[in-house]
Design a protein around this motif. Structure first.
Motif, PDB file in Angstrom:
ATOM      1  N   TYR A 173       4.224 -18.177  -1.918  1.00  9.76           N
ATOM      2  CA  TYR A 173       2.808 -17.913  -2.205  1.00  9.76           C
ATOM      3  C   TYR A 173       2.527 -18.103  -3.685  1.00  9.76           C
ATOM      4  CZ  TYR A 173      -1.626 -15.270  -2.227  1.00  9.76           C
ATOM      5  OH  TYR A 173      -2.931 -14.879  -2.365  1.00  9.76           O
ATOM      6  N   GLU A 174       3.480 -17.744  -4.538  1.00  9.92           N
ATOM      7  CA  GLU A 174       3.286 -17.893  -5.987  1.00  9.92           C
ATOM      8  C   GLU A 174       3.138 -19.376  -6.353  1.00  9.92           C
ATOM      9  OE1 GLU A 174       5.483 -15.777  -4.581  1.00  9.92           O
ATOM     10  OE2 GLU A 174       4.234 -14.036  -5.140  1.00  9.92           O
ATOM     11  N   GLU A 175       3.896 -20.248  -5.682  1.00  6.62           N
ATOM     12  CA  GLU A 175       3.760 -21.687  -5.931  1.00  6.62           C
ATOM     13  C   GLU A 175       2.367 -22.174  -5.512  1.00  6.62           C
ATOM     14  OE1 GLU A 175       6.782 -24.075  -4.162  1.00  6.62           O
ATOM     15  OE2 GLU A 175       8.407 -23.178  -5.328  1.00  6.62           O
ATOM     16  N   LEU A 176       1.881 -21.650  -4.399  1.00  7.46           N
ATOM     17  CA  LEU A 176       0.549 -22.030  -3.939  1.00  7.46           C
ATOM     18  C   LEU A 176      -0.518 -21.561  -4.931  1.00  7.46           C
ATOM     19  CD1 LEU A 176      -1.114 -23.338  -1.661  1.00  7.46           C
ATOM     20  CD2 LEU A 176      -1.294 -21.064  -0.633  1.00  7.46           C
ATOM     21  N   LEU A 177      -0.367 -20.346  -5.452  1.00  3.52           N
ATOM     22  CA  LEU A 177      -1.314 -19.839  -6.448  1.00  3.52           C
ATOM     23  C   LEU A 177      -1.311 -20.718  -7.707  1.00  3.52           C
ATOM     24  CD1 LEU A 177      -0.793 -15.952  -6.282  1.00  3.52           C
ATOM     25  CD2 LEU A 177      -2.600 -17.317  -5.213  1.00  3.52           C
ATOM     26  N   ALA A 178      -0.137 -21.185  -8.109  1.00  2.45           N
ATOM     27  CA  ALA A 178      -0.054 -22.053  -9.286  1.00  2.45           C
ATOM     28  C   ALA A 178      -0.772 -23.375  -9.025  1.00  2.45           C
ATOM     29  CB  ALA A 178       1.408 -22.308  -9.650  1.00  2.45           C
ATOM     30  N   TYR A 179      -0.694 -23.877  -7.792  1.00  4.90           N
ATOM     31  CA  TYR A 179      -1.428 -25.088  -7.421  1.00  4.90           C
ATOM     32  C   TYR A 179      -2.930 -24.835  -7.480  1.00  4.90           C
ATOM     33  CZ  TYR A 179      -3.483 -28.666  -4.419  1.00  4.90           C
ATOM     34  OH  TYR A 179      -4.283 -29.662  -3.913  1.00  4.90           O
ATOM     35  N   CYS A 180      -3.374 -23.694  -6.963  1.00  4.53           N
ATOM     36  CA  CYS A 180      -4.799 -23.356  -6.987  1.00  4.53           C
ATOM     37  C   CYS A 180      -5.319 -23.218  -8.413  1.00  4.53           C
ATOM     38  CB  CYS A 180      -5.060 -22.069  -6.208  1.00  4.53           C
ATOM     39  SG  CYS A 180      -4.803 -22.216  -4.423  1.00  4.53           S
ATOM     40  N   GLU A 181      -4.451 -22.820  -9.332  1.00  5.15           N
ATOM     41  CA  GLU A 181      -4.837 -22.727 -10.739  1.00  5.15           C
ATOM     42  C   GLU A 181      -5.285 -24.090 -11.267  1.00  5.15           C
ATOM     43  OE1 GLU A 181      -5.405 -21.291 -14.651  1.00  5.15           O
ATOM     44  OE2 GLU A 181      -5.177 -20.182 -12.770  1.00  5.15           O
ATOM     45  N   LEU A 182      -4.699 -25.148 -10.712  1.00  8.34           N
ATOM     46  CA  LEU A 182      -5.081 -26.509 -11.104  1.00  8.34           C
ATOM     47  C   LEU A 182      -6.202 -27.071 -10.240  1.00  8.34           C
ATOM     48  CD1 LEU A 182      -1.508 -28.070 -11.523  1.00  8.34           C
ATOM     49  CD2 LEU A 182      -3.056 -27.410 -13.372  1.00  8.34           C
ATOM     50  N   SER A 183      -6.134 -26.800  -8.932  1.00  5.32           N
ATOM     51  CA  SER A 183      -7.007 -27.500  -7.987  1.00  5.32           C
ATOM     52  C   SER A 183      -8.348 -26.819  -7.766  1.00  5.32           C
ATOM     53  CB  SER A 183      -6.295 -27.633  -6.633  1.00  5.32           C
ATOM     54  OG  SER A 183      -6.124 -26.354  -6.026  1.00  5.32           O
ATOM     55  N   ILE A 222       1.390 -29.467   3.893  1.00  8.74           N
ATOM     56  CA  ILE A 222       1.300 -28.112   4.439  1.00  8.74           C
ATOM     57  C   ILE A 222       1.114 -27.154   3.273  1.00  8.74           C
ATOM     58  CG2 ILE A 222       2.495 -26.268   5.689  1.00  8.74           C
ATOM     59  CD1 ILE A 222       3.969 -28.395   7.271  1.00  8.74           C
ATOM     60  N   TYR A 223       0.008 -26.423   3.311  1.00  8.38           N
ATOM     61  CA  TYR A 223      -0.295 -25.472   2.246  1.00  8.38           C
ATOM     62  C   TYR A 223      -0.018 -24.029   2.672  1.00  8.38           C
ATOM     63  CZ  TYR A 223      -2.584 -29.423  -0.032  1.00  8.38           C
ATOM     64  OH  TYR A 223      -2.841 -30.639  -0.621  1.00  8.38           O
ATOM     65  N   LEU A 224       0.557 -23.830   3.833  1.00  9.21           N
ATOM     66  CA  LEU A 224       1.030 -22.509   4.238  1.00  9.21           C
ATOM     67  C   LEU A 224       2.415 -22.313   3.629  1.00  9.21           C
ATOM     68  CD1 LEU A 224       0.055 -22.825   8.001  1.00  9.21           C
ATOM     69  CD2 LEU A 224      -1.089 -21.357   6.328  1.00  9.21           C
ATOM     70  N   PRO A 225       2.631 -21.272   2.834  1.00 11.54           N
ATOM     71  CA  PRO A 225       3.926 -21.108   2.170  1.00 11.54           C
ATOM     72  C   PRO A 225       5.082 -21.061   3.171  1.00 11.54           C
ATOM     73  CG  PRO A 225       2.303 -19.623   1.221  1.00 11.54           C
ATOM     74  CD  PRO A 225       1.670 -20.216   2.451  1.00 11.54           C
ATOM     75  N   ALA A 226       6.152 -21.771   2.845  1.00 10.35           N
ATOM     76  CA  ALA A 226       7.303 -21.849   3.749  1.00 10.35           C
ATOM     77  C   ALA A 226       7.902 -20.468   4.009  1.00 10.35           C
ATOM     78  CB  ALA A 226       8.358 -22.784   3.162  1.00 10.35           C
ATOM     79  N   GLU A 227       7.893 -19.597   2.990  1.00 11.40           N
ATOM     80  CA  GLU A 227       8.450 -18.263   3.187  1.00 11.40           C
ATOM     81  C   GLU A 227       7.653 -17.482   4.229  1.00 11.40           C
ATOM     82  OE1 GLU A 227       8.393 -16.191  -0.551  1.00 11.40           O
ATOM     83  OE2 GLU A 227       6.192 -16.116  -0.657  1.00 11.40           O
ATOM     84  N   ASP A 228       6.342 -17.692   4.271  1.00  9.09           N
ATOM     85  CA  ASP A 228       5.508 -17.015   5.258  1.00  9.09           C
ATOM     86  C   ASP A 228       5.694 -17.630   6.641  1.00  9.09           C
ATOM     87  OD1 ASP A 228       4.594 -15.524   3.146  1.00  9.09           O
ATOM     88  OD2 ASP A 228       2.753 -16.685   2.888  1.00  9.09           O
ATOM     89  N   MET A 229       5.836 -18.951   6.708  1.00  3.97           N
ATOM     90  CA  MET A 229       6.099 -19.604   7.986  1.00  3.97           C
ATOM     91  C   MET A 229       7.407 -19.078   8.590  1.00  3.97           C
ATOM     92  SD  MET A 229       4.885 -23.535   7.192  1.00  3.97           S
ATOM     93  CE  MET A 229       5.442 -24.137   8.799  1.00  3.97           C
ATOM     94  N   LYS A 230       8.403 -18.910   7.751  1.00  8.67           N
ATOM     95  CA  LYS A 230       9.692 -18.386   8.229  1.00  8.67           C
ATOM     96  C   LYS A 230       9.541 -16.950   8.718  1.00  8.67           C
ATOM     97  CE  LYS A 230      14.483 -17.643   6.759  1.00  8.67           C
ATOM     98  NZ  LYS A 230      15.454 -17.777   5.632  1.00  8.67           N
ATOM     99  N   ARG A 231       8.793 -16.143   7.977  1.00  9.71           N
ATOM    100  CA  ARG A 231       8.597 -14.733   8.346  1.00  9.71           C
ATOM    101  C   ARG A 231       7.915 -14.607   9.700  1.00  9.71           C
ATOM    102  NH1 ARG A 231       4.619 -10.609   4.969  1.00  9.71           N
ATOM    103  NH2 ARG A 231       4.439  -9.011   6.582  1.00  9.71           N
ATOM    104  N   PHE A 232       6.945 -15.492   9.975  1.00  9.83           N
ATOM    105  CA  PHE A 232       6.208 -15.423  11.235  1.00  9.83           C
ATOM    106  C   PHE A 232       6.783 -16.354  12.308  1.00  9.83           C
ATOM    107  CE2 PHE A 232       3.210 -13.518   8.308  1.00  9.83           C
ATOM    108  CZ  PHE A 232       2.581 -12.544   9.065  1.00  9.83           C
TER     109      PHE A 232
END
Length: 299
Positions: A137-147, A195-205
């Motif tokens: 999720y932190e990687e996704l947030l860093a992407y959103c900081e740019l996008s 895929i913009y769903l974090p891999a760690e969350d996909m694994k958890r679910f």
């Protein structure tokens, strides 16, 4: 600008009517509307370059000083676009080549905008060419900081309301809106091999990539989407006090962004968090209700 060039730019600007959220609604002052549309034209074009959604024929490449055949080379196009952006801020030269950047130049000067937010949007699209999955999720947030976040900062700059606290609230709203859009577009993004769903969350679910390719969502995908939607809702709530910190028509504009995000989340929930058949979209009535609720809370 020639008539053909102007029509080419207009075709990009006309995409504003199909966006999730109002870009430059009728009630904002005319000067703001022109500046907001100038920024929208920039952001839309850089996204079209990054997504490979440019008009056919290679006209954009030619306008940026490249051969028409290079229109499909996204990194070359982004480099040429960044070089043309530099001409927007260069007061000594003849100005940018692309008509949408030519439209942006007066806005940049009138509002005192800096290059950083514009460069962030280009870098986000460069990242899209090399990063197609996000581990955390932190990687996704860093992407959103740019996008995403640069857009809110540009709106604050255009309206003369920049402050550190407002930037913090705006960033939360913009990141939330970006995540919501990703949730609505899971199937479309997968078709682009993103895929913009974090891999760690996909694994958890216990969600696999093959689960995202199905026509409808299974229980695990729905649970994952609900989890990410809750996160986006929390970010929207964190950013909502921004609406109460401003006045007049800007308050209504910002309430439109927040209300649009909340209405979209309700549409996702109403679909049972099944986003795979297509993007769940809010009705106009739902959008108006959420904007009104936001104004009442923050008025």
């Amino acid at each position: 600008m020639t008539a053909g060039t102007d029509a080419h730019a207009r075709a990009v600007l006309d995409k504003a009517a199909h966006e999730n959220f109002p870009v430059a609604p009728f009630f904002v002052p005319r000067s703001w509307r022109a500046d907001l549309m100038a920024v929208y034209g920039y952001a839309r074009l850089v996204d079209d370059i990054g997504d490979g959604d440019l008009a056919p024929g290679g006209r954009d490449a030619e306008l940026l000083g490249l051969d028409r055949e290079q229109a499909d080379d996204r990194l070359a196009m982004l480099d040429a676009f960044e070089a043309d952006l530099g001409r927007v801020f260069d007061r000594s030269g003849t100005g940018p080549r692309h008509p949408l950047l030519l439209r942006l130049r007066p806005t940049v000067r009138r509002c005192g905008l800096t290059p950083e937010p514009f460069l962030g949007l280009i870098e986000a699209n460069r990242q899209d060419q090399r990063v197609r999955r996000y581990a955390t999720y932190e990687e996704l947030l860093a992407y959103c900081e740019l996008s995403a976040n640069p857009v809110g900062r540009l709106v604050l700059g255009i309206t003369g309301t920049l402050s550190p606290e407002r930037i913090r609230r705006s960033d939360a709203i913009c990141t939330a809106l970006q995540i919501i859009e990703h949730l609505q577009d899971v199937a479309e993004d997968l078709a682009r091999d993103r895929i913009y769903l974090p891999a760690e969350d996909m694994k958890r679910f216990r969600v696999s990539e093959s689960d995202l390719a199905l026509a409808t969502s299974g229980a695990s995908v729905r649970a994952l989407v609900a989890f990410e939607a809750e996160r986006a809702g929390d970010l929207l709530n964190e950013g909502t006090p921004l609406v109460g910190s401003v006045h007049g028509r800007l308050k209504l504009l910002l309430a439109g962004f927040v209300g649009g995000g909340k209405a979209a989340l309700k549409a996702v929930a109403a679909a049972g968090h099944d986003v795979l058949p297509g993007p769940p979209k809010p009705t106009k009535l739902s959008l108006l209700r959420e904007v009104g609720a936001t104004l009442r809370r923050e008025g």
